[in-house]
Design a protein around this motif. Structure first.
Motif: not given
Length: 151
Positions: A29-30, A75-78, A81-86, A135-138
């Protein structure tokens, strides 16, 4: 009957609350927030320099508009994503990869973009590379991996 659900189950809240997950999502997000802020600031500078044909041409206007729009979406996607949206996680990965590739092309190829814009795009590209790495990290791939349910 063993039918598989078309929709994956929700990301478990405890996985999102894990300290490593929290740190990774905060970093994403940052980085995306910085990308958005720099993109909006660049558009403001373009508005101020609109009378200088050497600094601002039609290609610069078009590119700046595309970048601000993509930064808003990213930013909206980030945030989602932080809220758990696949779905948002998948979109975050795609948009950040596409924009990073587009930035690399703009920087590498000669063309209508002035040096100052190529430098600004380079900074944006570095932020997006950070997003891609996290984002692509394990850690994030593991918590956002689709889980199938049997019904």
């Amino acid at each position: 009957m063993n039918a598989r659900s078309a929709r994956p189950t929700a990301v478990p809240a405890e996985a999102l609350r894990h300290p490593r997950s929290v740190a990774a999502l905060r970093s994403v997000k940052l980085l995306v927030g910085g990308y958005l802020a720099l993109s909006v600031l660049t558009l403001a500078v373009i508005c101020l320099l609109r009378g200088d044909a050497a600094a601002v041409n039609d290609a610069v206007w078009v590119r700046a508009g595309i970048v601000v729009l993509s930064a808003l979406l990213t930013f909206a996607f980030a945030v989602r994503t932080a809220r758990g949206s696949r779905g948002a996680y998948r979109r975050l990965r795609i948009v950040s990869a596409v924009m990073t590739a587009a930035i690399a092309v703009i920087i590498a190829l000669p063309g209508p973009f002035p040096l100052w814009l190529k430098i600004e795009q380079g900074v944006c590209g570095l932020a997006l590379l950070g997003v891609l790495a996290i984002a692509n990290g394990s850690r994030l791939r593991g918590i956002f991996a689709a889980q199938r349910t049997e019904g």
